[in-house]
Motif scaffolding. Structure first.
Motif, PDB file in Angstrom:
ATOM      1  N   LEU A 167       0.797  -1.231   0.000  1.00  0.00           N
ATOM      2  CA  LEU A 167       0.000   0.000   0.000  1.00  0.00           C
ATOM      3  C   LEU A 167       0.828   1.280   0.000  1.00  0.00           C
ATOM      4  CD1 LEU A 167      -2.917   1.239   0.201  1.00  0.00           C
ATOM      5  CD2 LEU A 167      -2.479   1.328   2.643  1.00  0.00           C
ATOM      6  N   ALA A 203       0.421   3.753  -3.133  1.00  0.00           N
ATOM      7  CA  ALA A 203      -0.209   5.053  -2.884  1.00  0.00           C
ATOM      8  C   ALA A 203       0.733   6.204  -3.235  1.00  0.00           C
ATOM      9  CB  ALA A 203      -0.660   5.148  -1.428  1.00  0.00           C
ATOM     10  N   LEU A 232       0.807   7.225  -6.914  1.00  0.00           N
ATOM     11  CA  LEU A 232      -0.329   7.960  -7.466  1.00  0.00           C
ATOM     12  C   LEU A 232       0.063   9.394  -7.798  1.00  0.00           C
ATOM     13  CD1 LEU A 232      -3.205   6.716  -5.138  1.00  0.00           C
ATOM     14  CD2 LEU A 232      -2.808   6.076  -7.538  1.00  0.00           C
ATOM     15  N   LEU A 270      -3.762  -0.787  -6.516  1.00  0.00           N
ATOM     16  CA  LEU A 270      -4.639  -0.422  -5.404  1.00  0.00           C
ATOM     17  C   LEU A 270      -6.051  -0.952  -5.621  1.00  0.00           C
ATOM     18  CD1 LEU A 270      -3.324   3.187  -4.814  1.00  0.00           C
ATOM     19  CD2 LEU A 270      -3.162   1.271  -3.206  1.00  0.00           C
ATOM     20  N   GLU A 278      -8.160   1.192   2.968  1.00  0.00           N
ATOM     21  CA  GLU A 278      -7.055   2.138   2.809  1.00  0.00           C
ATOM     22  C   GLU A 278      -6.722   2.367   1.335  1.00  0.00           C
ATOM     23  OE1 GLU A 278      -6.980  -0.579   4.742  1.00  0.00           O
ATOM     24  OE2 GLU A 278      -6.832   0.208   6.784  1.00  0.00           O
ATOM     25  N   ALA A 279      -6.756   1.300   0.551  1.00  0.00           N
ATOM     26  CA  ALA A 279      -6.478   1.420  -0.885  1.00  0.00           C
ATOM     27  C   ALA A 279      -7.559   2.252  -1.562  1.00  0.00           C
ATOM     28  CB  ALA A 279      -6.379   0.034  -1.520  1.00  0.00           C
ATOM     29  N   ALA A 330      -7.061   5.908  -0.688  1.00  0.00           N
ATOM     30  CA  ALA A 330      -5.955   6.512  -1.447  1.00  0.00           C
ATOM     31  C   ALA A 330      -6.408   6.846  -2.859  1.00  0.00           C
ATOM     32  CB  ALA A 330      -4.750   5.562  -1.475  1.00  0.00           C
ATOM     33  N   LEU A 331      -7.147   5.946  -3.486  1.00  0.00           N
ATOM     34  CA  LEU A 331      -7.659   6.207  -4.833  1.00  0.00           C
ATOM     35  C   LEU A 331      -8.653   7.367  -4.830  1.00  0.00           C
ATOM     36  CD1 LEU A 331      -8.131   2.521  -6.007  1.00  0.00           C
ATOM     37  CD2 LEU A 331      -6.541   4.199  -6.989  1.00  0.00           C
TER      38      LEU A 331
END
Length: 112
Positions: A68, A72, A75, A90, A97-98, A101-102
């Motif tokens: 992760l 992340a 990105l 992700l 959490e993924a 982040a997206l």
């Protein structure tokens, strides 16, 4: 384990395209097992953008929460290919959490 990983990495860095693909294939099938080594290689790879991209693809294939932070962070990469592999990784990880982040990256306009 280390010898197989190192041999596959040498193959991935080969100038022979088929040999490089074969090395990638060897690692793809065992990405989760090799994740710590893949993360280290990704961190240290600065010269070959293609290898760096493949490494991030493999890291995403591991589908591990340990990936992760790296996914992340990518990105925000200037390299569109790395950003794309981070999104794919992700999405495959599919943890809260993924997804967060997206969502943040989309809200910031970093990714579409």
């Amino acid at each position: 384990m280390a010898n197989g990983f190192e041999a596959a990495m040498r193959m991935m860095r080969s100038r022979d395209p088929q040999r490089a693909e074969d090395g990638f294939g060897l690692l793809r099938d065992r990405a989760a097992e090799y994740l710590p080594a893949l993360l280290k290689e990704f961190e240290n790879e600065a010269e070959d953008r293609g290898v760096r991209s493949w490494l991030l693809e493999l890291i995403g294939m591991a589908e591990s929460p340990a990936a992760l932070p790296v996914l992340a962070a990518q990105l925000n990469s200037q390299n569109e290919l790395l950003r794309n592999w981070a999104v794919i990784g992700l999405t495959r990880l599919d943890t809260r959490e993924a997804r967060t982040a997206l969502w943040r990256a989309r809200a910031n306009g970093t990714i579409p």
